[in-house]
Design a protein around this motif. Sequence first.
Motif, PDB file in Angstrom:
ATOM      1  N   ARG A 108     -88.627  30.712  45.293  1.00  0.00           N
ATOM      2  CA  ARG A 108     -88.649  30.185  46.659  1.00  0.00           C
ATOM      3  C   ARG A 108     -87.228  30.068  47.217  1.00  0.00           C
ATOM      4  O   ARG A 108     -86.963  30.420  48.370  1.00  0.00           O
ATOM      5  CB  ARG A 108     -89.341  28.820  46.695  1.00  0.00           C
ATOM      6  N   ASP A 109     -86.314  29.575  46.378  1.00  0.00           N
ATOM      7  CA  ASP A 109     -84.911  29.457  46.809  1.00  0.00           C
ATOM      8  C   ASP A 109     -84.349  30.813  47.211  1.00  0.00           C
ATOM      9  O   ASP A 109     -83.739  30.963  48.284  1.00  0.00           O
ATOM     10  CB  ASP A 109     -84.050  28.885  45.678  1.00  0.00           C
ATOM     11  N   LEU A 110     -84.538  31.800  46.334  1.00  0.00           N
ATOM     12  CA  LEU A 110     -83.985  33.127  46.594  1.00  0.00           C
ATOM     13  C   LEU A 110     -84.598  33.738  47.852  1.00  0.00           C
ATOM     14  O   LEU A 110     -83.898  34.380  48.651  1.00  0.00           O
ATOM     15  CB  LEU A 110     -84.232  34.046  45.385  1.00  0.00           C
ATOM     16  N   THR A 111     -85.886  33.528  48.037  1.00  0.00           N
ATOM     17  CA  THR A 111     -86.563  34.052  49.229  1.00  0.00           C
ATOM     18  C   THR A 111     -85.976  33.436  50.493  1.00  0.00           C
ATOM     19  O   THR A 111     -85.701  34.136  51.486  1.00  0.00           O
ATOM     20  CB  THR A 111     -88.072  33.764  49.156  1.00  0.00           C
ATOM     21  N   GLU A 112     -85.754  32.126  50.466  1.00  0.00           N
ATOM     22  CA  GLU A 112     -85.199  31.436  51.639  1.00  0.00           C
ATOM     23  C   GLU A 112     -83.757  31.868  51.915  1.00  0.00           C
ATOM     24  O   GLU A 112     -83.350  32.014  53.079  1.00  0.00           O
ATOM     25  CB  GLU A 112     -85.267  29.925  51.426  1.00  0.00           C
ATOM     26  N   ILE A 113     -82.992  32.078  50.855  1.00  0.00           N
ATOM     27  CA  ILE A 113     -81.600  32.529  51.029  1.00  0.00           C
ATOM     28  C   ILE A 113     -81.570  33.908  51.674  1.00  0.00           C
ATOM     29  O   ILE A 113     -80.811  34.163  52.619  1.00  0.00           O
ATOM     30  CB  ILE A 113     -80.860  32.538  49.675  1.00  0.00           C
ATOM     31  N   VAL A 114     -82.408  34.823  51.156  1.00  0.00           N
ATOM     32  CA  VAL A 114     -82.456  36.179  51.709  1.00  0.00           C
ATOM     33  C   VAL A 114     -82.927  36.151  53.163  1.00  0.00           C
ATOM     34  O   VAL A 114     -82.395  36.877  54.019  1.00  0.00           O
ATOM     35  CB  VAL A 114     -83.370  37.088  50.849  1.00  0.00           C
ATOM     36  N   GLN A 115     -83.903  35.319  53.468  1.00  0.00           N
ATOM     37  CA  GLN A 115     -84.383  35.197  54.848  1.00  0.00           C
ATOM     38  C   GLN A 115     -83.269  34.709  55.774  1.00  0.00           C
ATOM     39  O   GLN A 115     -83.110  35.217  56.896  1.00  0.00           O
ATOM     40  CB  GLN A 115     -85.576  34.243  54.911  1.00  0.00           C
ATOM     41  N   ALA A 116     -82.493  33.727  55.327  1.00  0.00           N
ATOM     42  CA  ALA A 116     -81.388  33.210  56.138  1.00  0.00           C
ATOM     43  C   ALA A 116     -80.348  34.292  56.374  1.00  0.00           C
ATOM     44  O   ALA A 116     -79.796  34.410  57.482  1.00  0.00           O
ATOM     45  CB  ALA A 116     -80.751  32.004  55.454  1.00  0.00           C
ATOM     46  N   ILE A 117     -80.071  35.107  55.353  1.00  0.00           N
ATOM     47  CA  ILE A 117     -79.111  36.204  55.504  1.00  0.00           C
ATOM     48  C   ILE A 117     -79.647  37.234  56.490  1.00  0.00           C
ATOM     49  O   ILE A 117     -78.926  37.700  57.380  1.00  0.00           O
ATOM     50  CB  ILE A 117     -78.808  36.844  54.134  1.00  0.00           C
ATOM     51  N   GLU A 118     -80.927  37.575  56.344  1.00  0.00           N
ATOM     52  CA  GLU A 118     -81.527  38.561  57.251  1.00  0.00           C
ATOM     53  C   GLU A 118     -81.512  38.071  58.695  1.00  0.00           C
ATOM     54  O   GLU A 118     -81.304  38.856  59.629  1.00  0.00           O
ATOM     55  CB  GLU A 118     -82.963  38.854  56.816  1.00  0.00           C
TER      56      GLU A 118
END
Length: 238
Positions: free
Chosen positions: A200-210
């Motif tokens: 979940r953390d990694l998904t949220e980080i990638v979403q914020a970057i995108e």
Amino acid sequence: MFQQPRKPRLFQNLVEQIESAIMEGRLKIGDRLPSQREMVEMFKTSRATLREALRVLEQKGLIDVRLGASGGAVIKEAGTEPVTESLALLLRQRKVSLTELAEFREGVEGIAAALAADRAKAEDIAKMKRLLQEASVHLATGVSAWRAFSEMDNRIHMVIARACGNAVYQCVLQMVHGNIHSYFEVHPLKDERIMQENFRDLTEIVQAIEQRQAIAARSLMQSHVRRFNRYMIDQPRN
């Protein structure tokens, strides 16, 4: 270009003279130093002293000593290998505490994530998403796939480091993530709940970057590093 070295520690004076010639541009990348016989005569020193000086220069990554008839000491492009290898050795031997490592990662990876939000290219984000998809497959397998899942985690962090567009951050984080496995061997996170939270953390980080949300990406990454460091400390040691 060079002068007869002064005593004591003759080899150190040789090192300083040759290093200065490189730093000042009098010796350029690809230039070949005179032969050892010529330098012994030039410096009025022994062959053993000269060899010690060349060994130090090679360790510093300033020259490449080549063997054979066409060999010799050649000026090389400055690299990061000596520095990163020293840091890597500290990590492999676990001479850095988990708390120290987390403190360092929290700052550096937080900044790298924020920079990635500003600078990541479409192909960088696409690769992060592909790795997230692979991680989800290992997550579905369960705890038995924790090593494979951790490898995907590692690779996502490295793509973010590359996407930040700063070679210094990329080099340092590559060294950290290339040697962090020694800590996971001692503090394994073999827990399905922790794996899900990590995903979940990694998904949220990638979403914020995108979504180009630099402040959010930095905060999410720092929180992620801080929390998982705590989990590792709380895990029973192997």
